[in-house]
Design a protein around this motif. Structure first.
Motif, mmCIF file in Angstrom:
data_model
loop_
_atom_site.group_PDB
_atom_site.id
_atom_site.type_symbol
_atom_site.label_atom_id
_atom_site.label_comp_id
_atom_site.label_asym_id
_atom_site.label_seq_id
_atom_site.Cartn_x
_atom_site.Cartn_y
_atom_site.Cartn_z
ATOM 1 N N VAL A 239 -6.674 9.353 24.256
ATOM 2 C CA VAL A 239 -6.838 9.349 23.956
ATOM 3 C C VAL A 239 -5.754 8.776 22.539
ATOM 4 C CG1 VAL A 239 -8.336 9.563 21.416
ATOM 5 C CG2 VAL A 239 -9.254 9.176 23.727
ATOM 6 N N ILE A 240 -5.279 7.879 21.774
ATOM 7 C CA ILE A 240 -4.153 8.698 20.671
ATOM 8 C C ILE A 240 -4.934 9.242 19.389
ATOM 9 C CG2 ILE A 240 -2.823 7.062 19.299
ATOM 10 C CD1 ILE A 240 -2.797 4.824 20.948
ATOM 11 N N ALA A 241 -4.256 10.654 19.582
ATOM 12 C CA ALA A 241 -4.723 11.202 17.959
ATOM 13 C C ALA A 241 -3.858 11.036 17.248
ATOM 14 C CB ALA A 241 -5.172 13.225 18.863
ATOM 15 N N ALA A 242 -4.349 11.500 16.246
ATOM 16 C CA ALA A 242 -3.878 11.115 15.029
ATOM 17 C C ALA A 242 -3.693 12.034 13.830
ATOM 18 C CB ALA A 242 -4.223 10.189 14.061
ATOM 19 N N GLY A 243 -2.843 12.787 13.949
ATOM 20 C CA GLY A 243 -2.334 14.008 12.853
ATOM 21 C C GLY A 243 -2.407 13.204 11.013
ATOM 22 N N ALA A 244 -2.142 13.903 9.991
ATOM 23 C CA ALA A 244 -2.159 13.634 8.640
ATOM 24 C C ALA A 244 -1.074 14.450 8.679
ATOM 25 C CB ALA A 244 -3.070 14.207 8.147
ATOM 26 N N VAL A 245 -0.018 13.262 7.381
ATOM 27 C CA VAL A 245 0.690 13.538 6.736
ATOM 28 C C VAL A 245 1.051 12.761 5.176
ATOM 29 C CG1 VAL A 245 2.266 14.105 9.042
ATOM 30 C CG2 VAL A 245 2.841 11.273 7.691
ATOM 31 N N ASP A 246 1.365 14.004 4.647
ATOM 32 C CA ASP A 246 1.710 13.401 2.925
ATOM 33 C C ASP A 246 2.452 12.062 2.476
ATOM 34 O OD1 ASP A 246 4.123 15.122 2.855
ATOM 35 O OD2 ASP A 246 3.079 16.450 1.634
ATOM 36 N N GLY A 247 2.579 11.930 1.377
ATOM 37 C CA GLY A 247 3.744 10.824 1.372
ATOM 38 C C GLY A 247 4.913 10.834 1.346
ATOM 39 N N SER A 248 5.469 12.143 2.246
ATOM 40 C CA SER A 248 6.673 12.869 1.672
ATOM 41 C C SER A 248 7.210 13.043 3.136
ATOM 42 C CB SER A 248 6.922 13.459 1.433
ATOM 43 O OG SER A 248 7.056 13.828 -0.355
ATOM 44 N N ASP A 249 5.756 12.887 4.416
ATOM 45 C CA ASP A 249 5.900 12.696 6.032
ATOM 46 C C ASP A 249 6.127 14.340 5.934
ATOM 47 O OD1 ASP A 249 6.063 9.930 6.316
ATOM 48 O OD2 ASP A 249 7.538 9.875 6.887
ATOM 49 N N VAL B 299 0.331 10.905 17.174
ATOM 50 C CA VAL B 299 1.652 10.823 16.245
ATOM 51 C C VAL B 299 0.088 11.190 15.268
ATOM 52 C CG1 VAL B 299 2.645 8.197 17.464
ATOM 53 C CG2 VAL B 299 -0.117 8.374 16.226
ATOM 54 N N SER B 300 1.666 10.760 13.821
ATOM 55 C CA SER B 300 0.868 11.341 12.893
ATOM 56 C C SER B 300 0.576 9.627 11.634
ATOM 57 C CB SER B 300 1.394 11.849 11.919
ATOM 58 O OG SER B 300 1.440 13.715 12.588
ATOM 59 N N ALA B 301 0.122 9.961 10.692
ATOM 60 C CA ALA B 301 0.046 9.161 9.730
ATOM 61 C C ALA B 301 -0.300 9.358 8.513
ATOM 62 C CB ALA B 301 -0.267 7.688 10.362
ATOM 63 N N PRO B 302 -0.232 8.674 7.398
ATOM 64 C CA PRO B 302 -1.250 9.687 6.020
ATOM 65 C C PRO B 302 -1.970 9.162 6.072
ATOM 66 C CG PRO B 302 0.074 6.968 5.392
ATOM 67 C CD PRO B 302 0.494 7.473 7.184
ATOM 68 N N GLY B 303 -2.265 10.868 5.440
ATOM 69 C CA GLY B 303 -3.387 11.274 5.558
ATOM 70 C C GLY B 303 -3.766 11.915 4.212
ATOM 71 N N ILE B 304 -3.415 12.151 3.716
ATOM 72 C CA ILE B 304 -4.169 12.729 2.124
ATOM 73 C C ILE B 304 -3.382 11.660 0.745
ATOM 74 C CG2 ILE B 304 -2.690 14.384 0.425
ATOM 75 C CD1 ILE B 304 -1.664 16.159 2.795
ATOM 76 N N ASN B 305 -4.317 12.097 0.639
ATOM 77 C CA ASN B 305 -4.787 11.157 -1.439
ATOM 78 C C ASN B 305 -4.843 9.569 -0.567
ATOM 79 O OD1 ASN B 305 -5.643 13.651 -2.434
ATOM 80 N ND2 ASN B 305 -2.863 13.790 -3.158
ATOM 81 N N ILE B 306 -5.436 9.149 -0.077
ATOM 82 C CA ILE B 306 -5.222 8.128 0.933
ATOM 83 C C ILE B 306 -6.379 7.095 -0.709
ATOM 84 C CG2 ILE B 306 -5.968 6.468 2.809
ATOM 85 C CD1 ILE B 306 -3.576 8.285 2.229
ATOM 86 N N ILE B 307 -5.545 5.571 -0.604
ATOM 87 C CA ILE B 307 -7.508 5.239 -1.915
ATOM 88 C C ILE B 307 -7.785 4.203 -0.982
ATOM 89 C CG2 ILE B 307 -6.811 3.215 -3.360
ATOM 90 C CD1 ILE B 307 -4.564 5.266 -5.066
ATOM 91 N N SER B 308 -8.504 3.991 -0.831
ATOM 92 C CA SER B 308 -8.941 2.951 -0.311
ATOM 93 C C SER B 308 -10.668 2.899 -0.621
ATOM 94 C CB SER B 308 -9.589 3.379 1.688
ATOM 95 O OG SER B 308 -9.663 2.791 2.352
ATOM 96 N N LEU B 309 -11.505 2.390 0.361
ATOM 97 C CA LEU B 309 -12.737 0.923 -1.153
ATOM 98 C C LEU B 309 -14.154 2.656 -1.124
ATOM 99 C CD1 LEU B 309 -13.087 -1.708 1.534
ATOM 100 C CD2 LEU B 309 -11.642 -1.419 -1.046
#
Length: 348
Positions: A131-141, A164-174
């Motif tokens: 499984v690809i596990a996703a960690g969270a980073v902020d806008g400054s990585d 891997v990691s991806a944006p996960g802080i203060n994410i704007i969505s629906l």
């Protein structure tokens, strides 16, 4: 979003997977929101979605519903299963369902968990090896303080997680209660970023006339990530923050230029077969029966050397610079070595 092709509510056992928590709507928007009537889009705005509701209004999910949803997704032709959920305890039934999905060429991506910053806090199913596990980073990585860290030991093997990691802080969505937006944080928000990237990779591969396995998707996302933290893959960021552009670009063959010509005798101008044409790289070729040779090379400057020993002298190195989608003709003449008879007596 207009591209939900099918859904099922495994909590209430009906065909209406209406969101009564807001979590699922938010992550679905991050994957595939198309911006219609709004101001933001998801990572893969043209993606088609299968919606499987497995958690109740309080965010609790039964393992049996998750297993059923995984199998339902496979049966309904899902390419990617995005799981913004997790538990510290491993479920063998979920493990088996995920392995079945991956064996059916379905990419499975899951949240690393929000139990950081201590090591050894990766959640399942993100902790599963394939499984690809996703960690969270902020806008400054910078890795989120809550993002779960590895390592994790699975079936006796110590794994570096997240992957891997991806944006996960203060994410704007629906927002599920209106046509507007809301802000959320968590590795659940990072997960759909990775899932959207995987969807774009699969689409790009298909446009190039090829396919990608779940293992290849995982490898590409890792190898093209922006390395953060310790050099290489580590237990905080994984391989780094995903770079969608670099991932897609890695699928595109490099632009090529072409060098061709004929190797011929310098006197009678006839082509010479089986001449070795080497370059100042590891690339080389042989002339055919007519003396013709051809290279397809990335743009640059190459030194060509033609060798046909012992009959001909090796030519002086010729510098040639191919350009993208253009052909450079470079004929090469070789001087034949003089021949003759030697007679005499050998005295010992």
């Amino acid at each position: 979003m207009g591209r939900i092709i099918k859904g099922y509510d495994f909590v209430n056992n009906d065909n209406d997977p209406a969101d009564d928590d807001g979590h699922g709507t938010h992550v679905a928007g991050t994957v595939g929101g198309n911006g219609a009537g709004g101001t933001t889009t998801g990572v893969a705005p043209n993606v088609s979605l299968l919606i499987a509701k497995v958690c109740n209004s309080g965010g609790w999910c039964f393992n049996s519903d998750i297993v059923d949803a995984i199998q339902w997704s496979v049966e309904n032709g899902a390419d990617i299963i995005s799981m913004s959920l997790g538990d510290t305890a491993r479920s063998n039934t979920i493990h088996l369902a995920i392995n079945n999905a991956i064996n059916m060429e379905v990419v499975v991506i899951a949240a690393a968990g929000n139990d950081g910053p201590n090591p050894g806090t990766i959640n399942y199913p993100g902790g599963e090896k394939n499984v690809i596990a996703a960690g969270a980073v902020d806008g400054s990585d910078v890795i989120a303080y809550f993002s779960s860290r590895g390592p994790i030991t699975v079936d006796g093997e110590v794994l570096t997680k997240p992957d891997v990691s991806a944006p996960g802080i203060n994410i704007i969505s629906l927002y599920y209660l209106s046509n507007g937006y809301t802000i959320k944080s968590g590795t659940s928000m990072a997960t759909p970023h990775v899932s959207g990237a995987a969807a774009l990779l699969l689409q790009a591969a298909r446009q190039l006339g090829t396919t990608l396995s779940p293992a290849q998707i995982k490898s590409i996302l890792e190898n093209t990530s922006v390395d953060k933290g310790l050099a290489g893959k580590d237990n905080n960021y994984g391989a780094g923050r995903i770079d969608v552009f670099a991932a897609i670009e890695s699928l595109v063959p490099p632009p090529l230029g072409f060098i061709n010509g004929t190797v011929m005798d310098s006197v009678d101008k006839t082509g010479i077969a089986e001449v070795m044409i080497s370059t100042n790289t590891s690339i080389s070729t042989m002339t055919d029966a007519t003396g013709f040779y051809s290279f397809a090379l990335t743009p640059g400057t190459y030194n060509l050397t033609a060798t046909f020993l012992p009959t001909y002298y090796t030519n002086r190195t010729i510098m040639v610079s191919p350009v993208i989608n253009a052909e450079v003709v470079q004929d090469i003449e070789l001087l034949k070595k003089p021949t003759g008879n030697i007679s005499g007596t050998i005295t010992i």
